[in-house]
Scaffold this motif. Structure first.
Motif, mmCIF file in Angstrom:
data_model
loop_
_atom_site.group_PDB
_atom_site.id
_atom_site.type_symbol
_atom_site.label_atom_id
_atom_site.label_comp_id
_atom_site.label_asym_id
_atom_site.label_seq_id
_atom_site.Cartn_x
_atom_site.Cartn_y
_atom_site.Cartn_z
ATOM 1 N N GLU A 79 0.891 -1.577 0.395
ATOM 2 C CA GLU A 79 -0.102 -0.434 -0.300
ATOM 3 C C GLU A 79 0.865 1.065 -0.312
ATOM 4 O O GLU A 79 1.986 1.173 0.752
ATOM 5 C CB GLU A 79 -0.804 -0.036 0.925
ATOM 6 C CG GLU A 79 -2.204 1.170 1.336
ATOM 7 C CD GLU A 79 -3.020 0.557 2.653
ATOM 8 O OE1 GLU A 79 -2.771 0.193 3.395
ATOM 9 O OE2 GLU A 79 -2.982 1.923 2.861
ATOM 10 N N THR A 80 0.656 1.721 -0.592
ATOM 11 C CA THR A 80 1.060 4.247 -0.638
ATOM 12 C C THR A 80 -0.190 4.457 0.106
ATOM 13 O O THR A 80 -1.340 4.582 -0.643
ATOM 14 C CB THR A 80 2.036 4.174 -1.895
ATOM 15 O OG1 THR A 80 0.121 4.485 -2.600
ATOM 16 C CG2 THR A 80 2.551 2.878 -2.440
ATOM 17 N N ASN A 81 0.060 5.367 0.242
ATOM 18 C CA ASN A 81 -0.245 6.746 1.310
ATOM 19 C C ASN A 81 -1.085 7.525 -0.022
ATOM 20 O O ASN A 81 0.045 8.497 -0.432
ATOM 21 C CB ASN A 81 0.888 7.376 2.309
ATOM 22 C CG ASN A 81 0.369 8.202 3.215
ATOM 23 O OD1 ASN A 81 -1.350 8.877 2.679
ATOM 24 N ND2 ASN A 81 0.299 8.644 4.501
ATOM 25 N N LYS A 82 -2.282 7.355 0.050
ATOM 26 C CA LYS A 82 -2.399 8.165 -1.277
ATOM 27 C C LYS A 82 -2.627 9.887 -0.957
ATOM 28 O O LYS A 82 -2.760 10.460 -2.305
ATOM 29 C CB LYS A 82 -3.550 7.300 -1.732
ATOM 30 C CG LYS A 82 -3.286 6.342 -2.748
ATOM 31 C CD LYS A 82 -5.010 5.590 -2.700
ATOM 32 C CE LYS A 82 -4.705 4.188 -3.721
ATOM 33 N NZ LYS A 82 -4.018 3.850 -2.435
ATOM 34 N N VAL A 83 -3.035 9.478 0.216
ATOM 35 C CA VAL A 83 -3.153 10.995 0.725
ATOM 36 C C VAL A 83 -1.640 12.039 0.428
ATOM 37 O O VAL A 83 -1.872 13.444 0.065
ATOM 38 C CB VAL A 83 -2.778 11.387 1.969
ATOM 39 C CG1 VAL A 83 -3.095 12.765 2.933
ATOM 40 C CG2 VAL A 83 -4.254 10.615 2.906
ATOM 41 N N LEU A 84 -0.336 11.832 0.210
ATOM 42 C CA LEU A 84 0.619 12.614 0.323
ATOM 43 C C LEU A 84 0.247 12.580 -1.607
ATOM 44 O O LEU A 84 1.019 13.524 -2.263
ATOM 45 C CB LEU A 84 1.242 11.546 -0.149
ATOM 46 C CG LEU A 84 1.643 10.466 1.391
ATOM 47 C CD1 LEU A 84 3.325 10.310 1.570
ATOM 48 C CD2 LEU A 84 1.921 11.845 2.688
ATOM 49 N N ALA A 85 0.019 12.240 -2.520
ATOM 50 C CA ALA A 85 -0.172 13.317 -4.130
ATOM 51 C C ALA A 85 -0.811 14.236 -4.126
ATOM 52 O O ALA A 85 -0.319 15.199 -4.172
ATOM 53 C CB ALA A 85 -0.639 12.103 -4.911
ATOM 54 N N ASP A 86 -1.428 14.800 -2.943
ATOM 55 C CA ASP A 86 -2.437 15.878 -2.937
ATOM 56 C C ASP A 86 -1.726 16.912 -1.607
ATOM 57 O O ASP A 86 -1.997 17.713 -1.393
ATOM 58 C CB ASP A 86 -3.984 15.764 -2.530
ATOM 59 C CG ASP A 86 -4.672 15.470 -3.859
ATOM 60 O OD1 ASP A 86 -3.952 15.682 -5.782
ATOM 61 O OD2 ASP A 86 -5.530 14.616 -3.823
ATOM 62 N N GLU A 87 -1.529 16.459 -1.288
ATOM 63 C CA GLU A 87 -0.975 16.563 0.503
ATOM 64 C C GLU A 87 0.285 16.116 0.660
ATOM 65 O O GLU A 87 0.384 15.757 1.632
ATOM 66 C CB GLU A 87 -1.962 16.027 1.606
ATOM 67 C CG GLU A 87 -3.016 17.605 1.255
ATOM 68 C CD GLU A 87 -3.929 16.631 2.423
ATOM 69 O OE1 GLU A 87 -3.877 17.033 3.209
ATOM 70 O OE2 GLU A 87 -5.445 16.240 2.154
ATOM 71 N N PRO A 88 1.499 16.489 -0.345
ATOM 72 C CA PRO A 88 2.953 16.224 0.718
ATOM 73 C C PRO A 88 3.677 17.030 2.081
ATOM 74 O O PRO A 88 4.284 16.389 2.608
ATOM 75 C CB PRO A 88 4.206 16.097 -0.550
ATOM 76 C CG PRO A 88 2.432 17.544 -1.537
ATOM 77 C CD PRO A 88 1.327 17.296 -1.512
ATOM 78 N N GLY A 89 2.551 17.510 2.210
ATOM 79 C CA GLY A 89 2.975 18.083 3.442
ATOM 80 C C GLY A 89 2.459 17.584 4.603
ATOM 81 O O GLY A 89 3.224 17.954 5.600
ATOM 82 N N ALA A 90 1.985 16.740 4.804
ATOM 83 C CA ALA A 90 1.714 15.612 5.604
ATOM 84 C C ALA A 90 2.622 15.086 6.253
ATOM 85 O O ALA A 90 2.774 14.608 7.280
ATOM 86 C CB ALA A 90 0.677 14.453 5.323
ATOM 87 N N VAL A 91 3.575 14.998 5.465
ATOM 88 C CA VAL A 91 5.124 14.237 6.092
ATOM 89 C C VAL A 91 5.663 15.169 6.925
ATOM 90 O O VAL A 91 5.847 14.702 8.065
ATOM 91 C CB VAL A 91 6.328 13.911 4.419
ATOM 92 C CG1 VAL A 91 7.066 13.222 5.079
ATOM 93 C CG2 VAL A 91 5.187 12.743 3.725
ATOM 94 N N ASN A 92 5.739 16.734 6.692
ATOM 95 C CA ASN A 92 5.812 17.641 7.845
ATOM 96 C C ASN A 92 5.376 17.622 8.658
ATOM 97 O O ASN A 92 5.640 17.619 10.242
ATOM 98 C CB ASN A 92 5.861 19.444 7.007
ATOM 99 C CG ASN A 92 7.074 19.323 5.681
ATOM 100 O OD1 ASN A 92 6.821 20.040 4.790
ATOM 101 N ND2 ASN A 92 8.509 19.134 6.051
#
Lengths: 131, 374
Positions: A79-92
């Motif tokens: 699985e990959t974290n699909k949220v990051l495609a639109d919200e890469p800032g979630a990693v921050n």
């Protein structure tokens, strides 16, 4: 001061892995996201891809630079974290939680045991800062 | 995780504001031989502060070359490609030093302080090269001096810049129009006040003696506090200048490209008489300019960066190269500049950018990407 949860293991290249059964969730550490600065793009592999331990499986880009990310253990991408495609800032915002990157099916538990625990990783980060 | 290693110099130089950057929590990086802040509170936040309110930059690492004497005009006219005769006292001009091949030695600002007195402001990393270049033109009647050690430079940029700086100077800043300068005082300290910048916003660059730079820096930050000023680093400076399509030496312009190619033909005044690089520029214009710098937007998934290859018209098409590229805060999507064959520069032309082995689609768009409301 960074806060490293002790329910997971860390790599010297600043990824973390949390294991649940034979599935590992992987992300980058709070220290890593701070070093990168504002993350604007995350490139993750396809489901089903298989990587060796230490192999590059994707990239994270901040405004200024591209950084490779390495799989802490061998495994198949589930699985990959699909949220990051639109919200890469979630990693921050939540590198140890909602900003996770991928889930993998582990090939071996032994590889996880060889990684750093939270205390040793924190020491490693401090040593690296002094170097 | 691993990132690219930065250029490391054995000994990094410090500007007079270095301790303040550290105290403000600036993340320091090597840049052109200097230890400079890349960001303080965060690149996007600093970028937006400049677009919406004000930002404060330390640009003391820039180089200053002074050309003085009765022959100063002739020397500067021959050294630079823009027409120095168009300047009156206080006028500032964007210009360049060119090689005999017509390519860039550096881009610069020419300040006419008086008819026999010019200040040339050059890029930090090019300063030693530029000083040697200008010194070679020295002659009886025109002295060329490296004044970099006696000038600090602070840039206050953004729509509130004038209001903030006005509280610290008696010079009526409203009379200093765009690309003009005037000697004055800030906090009672002698300074050259210049309505210039590198962000695409209104603003001022304040030149003064390094010993007093800290006082002025502190005073601007304090006066700007009610206006929401932020100290801003090299990161924001880069995204701001890219949105405004202001060229960066070493990325968009260098000694392999001419002003015709870099879309900077407007700083070349062929009719002014002889200057370094003129002959080569005339030849290139006659033969046809083979490639040009264009702006593009990435339409696929990925970010195009400096050095990435560009294909035009399919895999067999002619190649180009990205000179600057990232995702910028105001535009909010991946943008960049690239050299492509001249016949492929029309807006709407589809490009494919090699992002680490993947062909990511992009499209040529009109520039600048951002233009301030006037």
């Amino acid at each position: 001061m960074s806060n490293y949860p002790d329910d997971r293991r860390y790599t010297r290249s600043h990824e973390w892995i949390r294991v649940d059964g034979d599935v590992g969730t992987i992300g980058i550490s709070d220290h890593a996201q701070k070093e990168l600065g504002e993350i604007v793009f995350v490139d993750l592999p396809d489901i089903g891809e298989i990587f060796d331990a230490g192999q590059e499986f994707g990239t994270i880009e901040s405004v200024k630079a591209v950084s490779e990310i390495f799989l802490p253990v061998a495994g198949e991408i589930l699985e990959t974290n699909k949220v990051l495609a639109d919200e890469p800032g979630a990693v921050n915002e939540d590198p140890h939680g909602d900003g996770w990157l991928v889930k993998v099916k582990l090939s071996s538990d032994a590889e996880v045991d060889a990684l750093l625990n939270a205390t040793d990783y924190e020491k490693f980060v401090e040593e690296e800062a002094k170097a | 995780m691993s990132g690219p290693t930065s250029d490391s110099a054995p000994v990094l130089r410090h500007t007079p504001l270095w301790e303040r950057h550290r105290a403000l929590g600036g993340k320091m990086v090597p840049f052109g031989g200097w230890d400079m802040p890349v960001e303080y509170s965060g690149l996007s936040e600093e970028h937006r502060a400049v677009r919406e309110r004000a930002g404060l930059f330390d640009v003391s690492h820039m180089g200053e070359i002074r050309v003085k004497g009765p022959k100063a005009f002739e020397v500067v006219q021959r050294l630079t490609c823009n027409d120095v005769a168009a300047l009156d006292d206080g006028k500032v001009q964007y210009s360049a030093f060119l090689t005999p091949q017509g390519t860039f030695v550096d881009d610069l600002l020419t300040y006419r302080l008086a008819a026999d007195d010019y200040l040339l402001v050059v890029n930090a990393s090019n300063t030693p090269k530029d000083v040697a270049w200008a010194k070679a033109a020295e002659c009886p009647g025109a002295s060329v001096e490296d004044e970099s050690p006696i000038w600090a430079q602070i840039a206050v940029q953004g729509p509130r810049a004038e209001t903030i700086l006005q509280t610290l100077t008696e010079t009526p800043l409203g009379r200093i129009t765009y690309y003009r300068s005037e000697p004055g005082k800030v906090l009672g300290i002698p300074a050259l006040l210049s309505r210039t910048g590198y962000t695409g916003e209104d603003g001022f660059e304040v030149y003064l003696h390094p010993d007093r730079a800290g006082d002025v820096w502190d005073a601007i930050l304090k006066a700007g506090q009610p206006h929401g000023i932020l100290p801003a680093g090299l990161g924001a400076r880069d995204t701001l200048r890219l949105e405004a399509c202001l060229a960066l030496y070493g990325n968009d312009i260098d000694d392999a490209h001419t002003p015709w190619e870099a879309n900077l033909g407007w700083i070349v005044k062929m009719k002014k008489g002889d200057f370094q690089g003129r002959e080569a520029l005339a030849k290139q214009k006659e033969a046809g300019v083979p490639r040009k710098l264009v702006g593009f937007e990435v339409t696929g998934r990925g970010i195009a960066r400096h050095g990435y290859a560009v294909q035009v018209g399919g895999a067999a098409g002619a190649a180009g190269v990205v000179t600057s590229g990232t995702q910028t805060p105001t535009v909010g999507k991946p943008i960049g500049l690239a050299y492509v064959p001249t016949e492929k520069t029309a807006p709407g032309t589809v490009l494919a950018i090699d992002v680490r082995g993947r062909g990511v689609p992009a499209v040529v768009v009109p520039t600048p990407f951002y233009r301030r409301r006037t």
